[in-house]
Design an enzyme around this catalytic site. Structure first.
Site: not given
Length: 268
Positions: A18, A41, A63, A94-96, A124, A178, A207
């Protein structure tokens, strides 16, 4: 850094976690700092870009929901083209990138193109963001498992591969990624499949950034409340008994000192 004279560069897929750069792994930070090109991103911990040298090229392939988007094929092309020019290219996610990300597709594209590619897994968001809001994914006596679900496809869609009845009966904590737009359809389906409306639910928006917000409710109310509060992506929803612990446990970390996903991309 790689020399432009190198015959072949390489691609490194870095899971950034995050938005707070403090949650990145040491290996991930090292990879970013040694890159010639960073392809990133808006959901990555982009504050780390402020520490890069002036010779590092930063490419924004973000995106935005219902807005500007870079096609995945174009992202693949950028990674491969720069690597073929002898550069070390870091894809910062972002994230894994191997959990509901396009890391697998990017890895295959590089492999098919004969470009060396490695993966550095990230922290993650599915587990770290709930923890930052005081929610453990599992807890003895409350939940013996967790199911992480992508909510980008609504129940009933021909593209949906999920068995929501099985999820409702699983007895596991449900973590939805998502799933802002499709949250009303998802919660309605879980209710229809027998998951009690009083099941605790929590949404965490942005977060690990200074903009983090926590919205508490139940399975029956969380989608309505999220719309009223204008919760927007990125947001994570936790459904299950552990969600009630958010009112009892202190957050996992103090508020981050840097803006993470809110930082503007540098112009280079």
């Amino acid at each position: 850094m790689s020399s432009e004279r190198d015959a072949t560069g390489r691609v490194v897929l870095v899971g950034g976690g995050p938005g707070d750069p403090g949650l990145m792994t040491v290996a991930g930070l090292d990879a970013v700092r040694s890159a010639d090109v960073v392809v990133t991103d808006r959901l990555a911990p982009v504050a780390v870009l402020d520490d890069l040298g002036p010779d590092v090229e930063v490419i924004d392939v973000g995106k935005v929901p219902f807005g500007r988007a870079t096609p995945q094929e174009e992202i693949n092309r950028i990674l491969i083209d720069h690597a073929r020019r002898g550069r070390t290219v870091v894809r910062l996610k972002g994230g894994d990138s191997f959990l509901f990300g396009r890391g697998g597709e990017e890895h295959l594209a590089c492999t098919d193109a004969g470009v060396p590619v490695t993966v550095i897994p990230g922290v993650t968001s599915a587990f770290s963001v709930p923890a930052l809001a005081g929610i453990p994914a599992t807890h003895r006596g409350l939940s013996q498992g967790v199911s992480v679900v992508s909510g980008h496809v609504p129940p009933g869609s021909p593209d949906s591969t999920l068995d929501y009845g099985a999820l409702a009966r699983s007895g596991t904590t449900l973590v939805l990624l998502m799933a802002v737009t499709n949250l009303p359809a998802i919660t309605a389906e879980l209710l229809a499949q027998g998951l009690p409306g009083a099941t605790p639910a929590v949404m965490i928006e942005n977060g690990s950034t200074p903009a983090q917000r926590v919205l508490r409710g139940t399975l029956a109310t969380i989608a309505r409340d999220a719309a009223e509060e204008e919760i927007a992506p990125p947001a994570i929803t936790v459904i299950g008994a552990v969600a009630a612990l958010a009112e009892q446990l202190a957050p996992g970390l103090p508020p981050p000192s840097r803006a993470g996903s809110e930082v503007a991309f540098p112009s280079r």
